[in-house]
Design a protein around this motif. Structure first.
Motif, short mmCIF file in Angstrom:
data_model
loop_
_atom_site.label_atom_id
_atom_site.label_comp_id
_atom_site.label_asym_id
_atom_site.label_seq_id
_atom_site.Cartn_x
_atom_site.Cartn_y
_atom_site.Cartn_z
N ARG A 156 0.88 -1.17 0.00
CA ARG A 156 0.00 0.00 0.00
C ARG A 156 0.92 1.22 0.00
O ARG A 156 1.95 1.21 0.63
CB ARG A 156 -0.81 0.07 1.30
N VAL A 157 0.49 2.26 -0.68
CA VAL A 157 1.29 3.48 -0.68
C VAL A 157 0.83 4.32 0.51
O VAL A 157 -0.36 4.60 0.65
CB VAL A 157 1.13 4.25 -2.01
N ALA A 158 1.78 4.68 1.38
CA ALA A 158 1.40 5.39 2.60
C ALA A 158 2.02 6.78 2.71
O ALA A 158 1.77 7.49 3.68
CB ALA A 158 1.80 4.55 3.81
N LYS A 159 2.85 7.18 1.74
CA LYS A 159 3.54 8.47 1.83
C LYS A 159 2.54 9.64 1.77
O LYS A 159 1.85 9.80 0.75
CB LYS A 159 4.53 8.62 0.68
N PRO A 160 2.49 10.49 2.81
CA PRO A 160 1.53 11.60 2.83
C PRO A 160 1.70 12.54 1.64
O PRO A 160 0.72 13.05 1.09
CB PRO A 160 1.85 12.33 4.13
N GLU A 161 2.97 12.77 1.22
CA GLU A 161 3.20 13.75 0.13
C GLU A 161 2.58 13.30 -1.19
O GLU A 161 2.19 14.14 -2.01
CB GLU A 161 4.69 14.08 -0.02
N ILE A 162 2.47 11.99 -1.38
CA ILE A 162 1.85 11.50 -2.63
C ILE A 162 0.36 11.83 -2.65
O ILE A 162 -0.17 12.33 -3.64
CB ILE A 162 2.11 9.98 -2.79
N TYR A 163 -0.29 11.61 -1.50
CA TYR A 163 -1.73 11.95 -1.41
C TYR A 163 -1.93 13.46 -1.53
O TYR A 163 -2.86 13.92 -2.18
CB TYR A 163 -2.32 11.40 -0.11
N GLN A 164 -1.01 14.22 -0.90
CA GLN A 164 -1.11 15.67 -0.97
C GLN A 164 -1.01 16.14 -2.42
O GLN A 164 -1.76 17.02 -2.85
CB GLN A 164 0.00 16.31 -0.10
N GLU A 165 -0.09 15.52 -3.15
CA GLU A 165 0.10 15.91 -4.56
C GLU A 165 -1.17 15.64 -5.38
O GLU A 165 -1.58 16.47 -6.19
CB GLU A 165 1.28 15.12 -5.15
N ILE A 166 -1.79 14.49 -5.10
CA ILE A 166 -3.03 14.15 -5.82
C ILE A 166 -4.10 15.21 -5.55
O ILE A 166 -4.76 15.70 -6.46
CB ILE A 166 -3.53 12.74 -5.42
N PHE A 167 -4.25 15.60 -4.26
CA PHE A 167 -5.29 16.58 -3.93
C PHE A 167 -4.96 17.97 -4.48
O PHE A 167 -5.86 18.70 -4.90
CB PHE A 167 -5.53 16.63 -2.42
N ASP A 168 -3.67 18.34 -4.49
CA ASP A 168 -3.26 19.63 -5.08
C ASP A 168 -3.63 19.66 -6.55
O ASP A 168 -4.18 20.65 -7.05
CB ASP A 168 -1.75 19.84 -4.91
N LYS A 169 -3.33 18.54 -7.23
CA LYS A 169 -3.63 18.46 -8.67
C LYS A 169 -5.15 18.49 -8.91
O LYS A 169 -5.62 19.07 -9.88
CB LYS A 169 -3.04 17.16 -9.25
N LEU A 170 -5.90 17.86 -7.99
CA LEU A 170 -7.36 17.85 -8.13
C LEU A 170 -7.93 19.26 -7.98
O LEU A 170 -8.81 19.67 -8.74
CB LEU A 170 -7.99 16.89 -7.09
N ARG A 171 -7.39 20.02 -7.03
CA ARG A 171 -7.88 21.41 -6.84
C ARG A 171 -7.61 22.24 -8.09
O ARG A 171 -8.46 23.00 -8.53
CB ARG A 171 -7.20 22.04 -5.61
N SER A 172 -6.41 22.07 -8.66
CA SER A 172 -6.09 22.81 -9.90
C SER A 172 -7.03 22.38 -11.01
O SER A 172 -7.54 23.22 -11.78
CB SER A 172 -4.66 22.52 -10.37
N SER A 173 -7.27 21.07 -11.11
CA SER A 173 -8.14 20.54 -12.16
C SER A 173 -9.55 21.09 -12.02
O SER A 173 -10.18 21.46 -13.01
CB SER A 173 -8.14 19.02 -12.07
N LEU A 174 -10.03 21.18 -10.78
CA LEU A 174 -11.38 21.69 -10.54
C LEU A 174 -11.45 23.17 -10.91
O LEU A 174 -12.43 23.64 -11.50
CB LEU A 174 -11.76 21.48 -9.06
N PHE A 175 -10.38 23.90 -10.58
CA PHE A 175 -10.31 25.32 -10.91
C PHE A 175 -10.43 25.52 -12.42
O PHE A 175 -11.21 26.34 -12.90
CB PHE A 175 -8.98 25.92 -10.39
N ILE A 176 -9.67 24.71 -13.16
CA ILE A 176 -9.71 24.79 -14.64
C ILE A 176 -11.11 24.41 -15.14
O ILE A 176 -11.71 25.10 -15.96
CB ILE A 176 -8.65 23.86 -15.26
N GLU A 177 -11.66 23.35 -14.57
CA GLU A 177 -12.97 22.84 -14.97
C GLU A 177 -14.06 23.92 -14.78
O GLU A 177 -14.86 24.17 -15.68
CB GLU A 177 -13.30 21.59 -14.13
N VAL A 178 -14.05 24.54 -13.62
CA VAL A 178 -15.08 25.53 -13.29
C VAL A 178 -14.93 26.78 -14.17
O VAL A 178 -15.91 27.34 -14.64
CB VAL A 178 -15.00 25.90 -11.79
N ASN A 179 -13.68 27.19 -14.42
CA ASN A 179 -13.45 28.41 -15.18
C ASN A 179 -13.57 28.23 -16.69
O ASN A 179 -13.73 29.20 -17.40
CB ASN A 179 -12.08 28.99 -14.83
N GLU A 180 -13.46 26.99 -17.12
CA GLU A 180 -13.62 26.74 -18.55
C GLU A 180 -15.06 26.62 -18.96
O GLU A 180 -15.45 26.97 -20.06
CB GLU A 180 -12.87 25.44 -18.95
N SER A 181 -15.88 26.09 -18.03
CA SER A 181 -17.27 25.83 -18.42
C SER A 181 -18.14 27.07 -18.21
O SER A 181 -17.82 27.98 -17.51
CB SER A 181 -17.82 24.66 -17.61
#
Lengths: 191, 137
Positions: A166-191
């Protein structure tokens, strides 16, 4: 004299029987295979974020786009349960991996063992398996609870399974959530 | 006499191990007994929230979800942690406020039949259901 010569045969057959019996017996199931660990709540917190989004479609679209950004293949989506399953195959050669292999060789040489060539197994492949669960938050309206679980299988050059974890490194999960926030920002502003 | 016995035993074991692989369709466990240790009835949450709790439990236990079907109440998950463990969980609405949860687990090629392991799973599910009931994400 005859009885004496029969003894080694008898003990050999006895040993064979014991070997066969142990070979036939199935291995026991590891104890506590489904027992919750004490750190479960911490792991849950590490893997979960609440993010505000205008709609369920927006957050799901942003999540899928983020997985594509991370070069994952989306395998299955079950929208009513918010479950997204994805995976990707990539090189397992980060520097930490190589350092671990180097030390393994080093210890092997110091220990006087032969065939110390763990480094030759570098350029292994790893399969990353990911689940994201995106659901309306139970606590706060307008927010979505997003939980990620990530596991990996490392294969050596011959395709044999070397590591299952199992992957347990906190920074990996943090990176996923950071990328998700950016993705949501792009999604909301594009539509 | 002893020699004959050891020889026979040894041959029997070799024969036991060396048979051609049968199609193991029925498994090893008694049907009713297996159902009992693998199933629990709940009347706290509806089917959807129970499924949400089951998925959270599987994630708590380190599984990733292979597939989930809200309509059929079926969830399949895998955990890679030294060994490969696969679980299938089915959530069925039995009556207006009654939901049954059945779990099956396998480690590599072996089915898990011991009651204690399933008990551990349902203890974990109880905790997840408690959190869902109290609206904790």
């Amino acid at each position: 004299m005859r009885a004496q010569s029969a003894k080694p045969i008898l003990s050999l057959m006895g040993a064979l029987l014991a070997l066969q019996l142990s070979g036939c017996a199935t291995q026991s199931i590891p104890k506590g295979a489904l027992r919750l660990e004490e750190s479960t709540l911490e792991v849950r917190a590490l893997q979960t974020r609440r993010i505000a989004a205008p709609s369920e479609t927006a957050i799901l679209t942003a999540t899928i786009a983020m997985l594509q950004d991370l070069e994952f293949n989306v395998e299955r989506i079950e929208k009513p349960l918010g479950v997204i399953s994805a995976s990707k195959l990539s090189d397992a050669d980060d520097s930490g991996e190589k350092t671990a292999l180097f030390f393994l060789d080093f210890l092997c040489v110091v220990g006087g063992g032969g065939g110390c060539d763990s480094m030759s197994t570098a350029k292994d492949e790893q399969s990353l398996i990911l689940t994201m669960v995106v659901l309306p938050s139970l606590e706060h309206k307008g927010e979505y609870a997003i939980r990620v679980t990530l596991q990996r299988i490392i294969y050596d050059k011959e395709g044999r399974v070397k590591v299952l974890q199992r992957v347990a490194k906190p920074e990996i999960y943090q990176e996923i959530f950071d990328k998700l926030r950016s993705s949501l920002f792009i999604e909301v502003n594009e539509s | 006499m002893i020699r004959k016995f050891v020889l026979l035993g040894s041959l029997a074991c070799i024969a036991g191990c060396a048979t051609s692989t049968p199609v193991d369709i029925s498994g090893n466990s008694a049907q009713l007994e297996a159902r009992q240790i693998q199933t629990r009835q709940y009347d706290t949450l509806d089917k959807t929230l129970t499924m949400r709790s089951v998925i959270a439990t599987l994630q708590d236990l380190g599984f990733t979800i292979d597939q989930a079907d809200a309509e059929l109440g079926s969830i399949t998950a895998t955990r890679y942690d030294q060994v490969t463990m696969r679980m299938s969980v089915t959530v069925v609405q039995r009556a207006a406020e009654k939901v049954s949860v059945r779990a099956n687990a396998r480690i590599d090629e072996r089915a898990i039949n011991d009651a204690e392991t399933y008990q551990d799973f349902f203890v974990a599910l109880d905790k997840a259901m408690f959190l869902t009931l109290n609206k904790v994400d």
